[in-house]
Write a protein that holds these residues in place. Structure first.
Motif, PDB file in Angstrom:
ATOM      1  N   LEU A 136       0.792  -1.322  -0.048  1.00 10.05           N
ATOM      2  CA  LEU A 136      -0.260   0.012   0.013  1.00 10.05           C
ATOM      3  C   LEU A 136       0.832   1.318  -0.151  1.00 10.05           C
ATOM      4  O   LEU A 136       0.645   2.357  -0.679  1.00 10.05           O
ATOM      5  CB  LEU A 136      -0.808  -0.055   1.244  1.00 10.05           C
ATOM      6  CG  LEU A 136      -2.066  -0.955   1.321  1.00 10.05           C
ATOM      7  CD1 LEU A 136      -2.874  -1.046   2.467  1.00 10.05           C
ATOM      8  CD2 LEU A 136      -3.232  -0.581  -0.085  1.00 10.05           C
ATOM      9  N   ALA A 137       1.977   1.199   0.674  1.00  6.63           N
ATOM     10  CA  ALA A 137       2.887   2.380   0.754  1.00  6.63           C
ATOM     11  C   ALA A 137       3.288   2.666  -0.730  1.00  6.63           C
ATOM     12  O   ALA A 137       3.609   3.786  -0.970  1.00  6.63           O
ATOM     13  CB  ALA A 137       3.984   2.241   1.707  1.00  6.63           C
ATOM     14  N   VAL A 138       3.829   1.479  -1.353  1.00  8.14           N
ATOM     15  CA  VAL A 138       4.392   1.782  -2.642  1.00  8.14           C
ATOM     16  C   VAL A 138       3.231   2.084  -3.429  1.00  8.14           C
ATOM     17  O   VAL A 138       3.872   3.045  -4.347  1.00  8.14           O
ATOM     18  CB  VAL A 138       4.952   0.330  -3.369  1.00  8.14           C
ATOM     19  CG1 VAL A 138       5.245   0.431  -4.517  1.00  8.14           C
ATOM     20  CG2 VAL A 138       6.289   0.011  -2.214  1.00  8.14           C
ATOM     21  N   GLY A 139       1.953   1.558  -3.404  1.00  8.12           N
ATOM     22  CA  GLY A 139       1.186   2.432  -4.337  1.00  8.12           C
ATOM     23  C   GLY A 139       0.807   3.704  -4.049  1.00  8.12           C
ATOM     24  O   GLY A 139       0.577   4.236  -4.970  1.00  8.12           O
ATOM     25  N   GLY A 140       0.879   4.030  -2.815  1.00  9.26           N
ATOM     26  CA  GLY A 140       0.498   5.410  -2.435  1.00  9.26           C
ATOM     27  C   GLY A 140       1.730   6.455  -2.867  1.00  9.26           C
ATOM     28  O   GLY A 140       1.468   7.477  -3.642  1.00  9.26           O
ATOM     29  N   PHE A 141       2.999   5.950  -3.209  1.00 11.00           N
ATOM     30  CA  PHE A 141       4.175   6.717  -3.515  1.00 11.00           C
ATOM     31  C   PHE A 141       3.874   7.071  -5.297  1.00 11.00           C
ATOM     32  O   PHE A 141       4.186   7.893  -5.549  1.00 11.00           O
ATOM     33  CB  PHE A 141       5.143   5.903  -3.186  1.00 11.00           C
ATOM     34  CG  PHE A 141       6.612   6.423  -3.680  1.00 11.00           C
ATOM     35  CD1 PHE A 141       7.265   7.613  -3.154  1.00 11.00           C
ATOM     36  CD2 PHE A 141       7.141   6.009  -4.875  1.00 11.00           C
ATOM     37  CE1 PHE A 141       8.476   8.104  -3.750  1.00 11.00           C
ATOM     38  CE2 PHE A 141       8.178   6.796  -5.586  1.00 11.00           C
ATOM     39  CZ  PHE A 141       8.795   7.900  -4.931  1.00 11.00           C
ATOM     40  N   LEU A 142       3.498   5.534  -5.743  1.00  7.75           N
ATOM     41  CA  LEU A 142       3.468   6.008  -7.054  1.00  7.75           C
ATOM     42  C   LEU A 142       2.077   6.574  -7.764  1.00  7.75           C
ATOM     43  O   LEU A 142       2.364   7.423  -8.526  1.00  7.75           O
ATOM     44  CB  LEU A 142       3.357   4.269  -7.799  1.00  7.75           C
ATOM     45  CG  LEU A 142       4.359   3.306  -7.687  1.00  7.75           C
ATOM     46  CD1 LEU A 142       4.096   2.011  -8.222  1.00  7.75           C
ATOM     47  CD2 LEU A 142       5.629   4.020  -8.394  1.00  7.75           C
ATOM     48  N   PHE A 143       1.045   6.668  -6.913  1.00 11.28           N
ATOM     49  CA  PHE A 143       0.168   7.587  -7.069  1.00 11.28           C
ATOM     50  C   PHE A 143       0.241   9.008  -7.173  1.00 11.28           C
ATOM     51  O   PHE A 143       0.137   9.569  -8.020  1.00 11.28           O
ATOM     52  CB  PHE A 143      -1.109   7.122  -6.124  1.00 11.28           C
ATOM     53  CG  PHE A 143      -2.482   8.010  -6.277  1.00 11.28           C
ATOM     54  CD1 PHE A 143      -3.249   7.620  -7.109  1.00 11.28           C
ATOM     55  CD2 PHE A 143      -2.390   8.992  -5.345  1.00 11.28           C
ATOM     56  CE1 PHE A 143      -4.509   8.674  -7.356  1.00 11.28           C
ATOM     57  CE2 PHE A 143      -3.439   9.976  -5.393  1.00 11.28           C
ATOM     58  CZ  PHE A 143      -4.635   9.457  -6.371  1.00 11.28           C
ATOM     59  N   ALA A 144       1.181   9.051  -6.018  1.00 11.13           N
ATOM     60  CA  ALA A 144       1.455  10.708  -5.798  1.00 11.13           C
ATOM     61  C   ALA A 144       2.426  11.108  -6.831  1.00 11.13           C
ATOM     62  O   ALA A 144       2.347  12.364  -7.190  1.00 11.13           O
ATOM     63  CB  ALA A 144       1.988  10.939  -4.388  1.00 11.13           C
ATOM     64  N   LEU A 145       3.391  10.142  -7.141  1.00 13.38           N
ATOM     65  CA  LEU A 145       4.224  10.537  -8.309  1.00 13.38           C
ATOM     66  C   LEU A 145       3.476  10.653  -9.630  1.00 13.38           C
ATOM     67  O   LEU A 145       4.289  11.538 -10.278  1.00 13.38           O
ATOM     68  CB  LEU A 145       5.410   9.355  -8.422  1.00 13.38           C
ATOM     69  CG  LEU A 145       6.556   9.632  -9.244  1.00 13.38           C
ATOM     70  CD1 LEU A 145       7.401  10.813  -8.525  1.00 13.38           C
ATOM     71  CD2 LEU A 145       7.482   8.348  -9.106  1.00 13.38           C
ATOM     72  N   ARG A 146       2.675  10.062  -9.947  1.00  9.19           N
ATOM     73  CA  ARG A 146       2.000  10.406 -11.276  1.00  9.19           C
ATOM     74  C   ARG A 146       1.327  11.860 -11.121  1.00  9.19           C
ATOM     75  O   ARG A 146       1.037  12.315 -12.393  1.00  9.19           O
ATOM     76  CB  ARG A 146       0.873   9.119 -11.448  1.00  9.19           C
ATOM     77  CG  ARG A 146       1.416   7.897 -11.801  1.00  9.19           C
ATOM     78  CD  ARG A 146       0.377   6.899 -12.200  1.00  9.19           C
ATOM     79  NE  ARG A 146      -0.328   7.326 -13.306  1.00  9.19           N
ATOM     80  CZ  ARG A 146      -1.435   6.861 -13.780  1.00  9.19           C
ATOM     81  NH1 ARG A 146      -1.956   5.700 -13.319  1.00  9.19           N
ATOM     82  NH2 ARG A 146      -1.846   7.302 -14.777  1.00  9.19           N
ATOM     83  N   ARG A 147       1.303  12.291 -10.032  1.00  6.72           N
ATOM     84  CA  ARG A 147       0.527  13.491  -9.906  1.00  6.72           C
ATOM     85  C   ARG A 147       1.527  14.716  -9.514  1.00  6.72           C
ATOM     86  O   ARG A 147       1.261  15.806  -9.119  1.00  6.72           O
ATOM     87  CB  ARG A 147      -0.498  13.873  -8.911  1.00  6.72           C
ATOM     88  CG  ARG A 147      -1.748  12.975  -9.286  1.00  6.72           C
ATOM     89  CD  ARG A 147      -2.760  12.352  -8.207  1.00  6.72           C
ATOM     90  NE  ARG A 147      -3.976  11.722  -8.945  1.00  6.72           N
ATOM     91  CZ  ARG A 147      -3.749  10.532  -9.529  1.00  6.72           C
ATOM     92  NH1 ARG A 147      -2.781   9.976  -9.391  1.00  6.72           N
ATOM     93  NH2 ARG A 147      -4.980   9.978 -10.166  1.00  6.72           N
TER      94      ARG A 147
END
Length: 211
Positions: A136-147
């Motif tokens: 979940l932490a990795v997913g959150g990081f990638l989600f924020a990075l795309r923005r």
């Protein structure tokens, strides 16, 4: 010409020598230390390279504890502390290190937690909770990075990751109940820091979208 009044600024008085611009901290590192700026990132890459070895050793080990798996896990985890210390000592912090170092830590934690399950050391619920937290932490990081937002690991996240590493190494090496209590403490702390991470990520992404 007339002498400048005492305390005159160098902009208004030609006789006052202008101050030299401050040099970046990394430029001030001279000699052997200055030539070792690459070492922290090299240790991070070494950690990535050692993780497949841990996978093979863990897959062939027998449990519920394994000295070989535990010591190998602990040795790889120790490079996390070492490369961070060297980066600060050598003033060699880099954009690569800010992303690759926590990525290597999470991958190492995932493999160590999988080893705990494979060895049958604990009930799978605890390791699976920590695995879910890491994903979940990795997913959150990638989600924020795309923005356009790069989420940096704060002190709470670093402390949680270190506790998870230590607790995972402890249950791989020792059969005592204290190691199990330490592991479950790591689970509780990890869940709490994940909630904090999610709140921080949401706030930063929202702020970036409104900017």
């Amino acid at each position: 010409g007339r002498p400048c009044p005492r305390g005159a600024h160098w902009v208004t008085c030609p006789h006052v020598r202008s101050p030299r611009p401050a040099e970046p901290a990394r430029w001030r590192v001279s000699g052997r230390a200055g030539r070792l700026w690459w070492l922290p990132n090299a240790l991070t890459l070494l950690r990535f390279a050692a993780i497949p070895v841990l996978v093979v050793v863990a897959a062939t080990a027998s449990g519920p504890t394994s000295i070989t798996v535990g010591l190998l896990f602990g040795g790889i985890a120790a490079t996390d502390w070492l490369d961070g210390w060297l980066a600060r000592r050598l003033h060699a912090e880099s954009a690569f290190g800010r992303i690759a170092d926590p990525a290597a830590d999470r991958l190492l934690n995932l493999v160590g937690l999988a080893a705990v399950i494979l060895l049958g050391r604990l009930h799978p619920a605890g390791p699976l909770l920590l695995i879910a937290r890491e994903l979940l932490a990795v997913g959150g990081f990638l989600f924020a990075l795309r923005r356009g937002v790069v989420l940096r690991v704060d002190r709470a996240g670093k402390a949680s990751s270190a506790l998870t590493m230590f607790a995972t190494g402890a249950v791989l090496l020792f059969a005592g109940a204290w190691a199990e209590w330490l592991f479950w403490l790591a689970v509780v702390v990890a869940i709490a820091t994940l909630a904090h991470y999610a709140w921080r990520a949401r706030a930063q992404v929202r702020g970036a979208s409104q900017a």
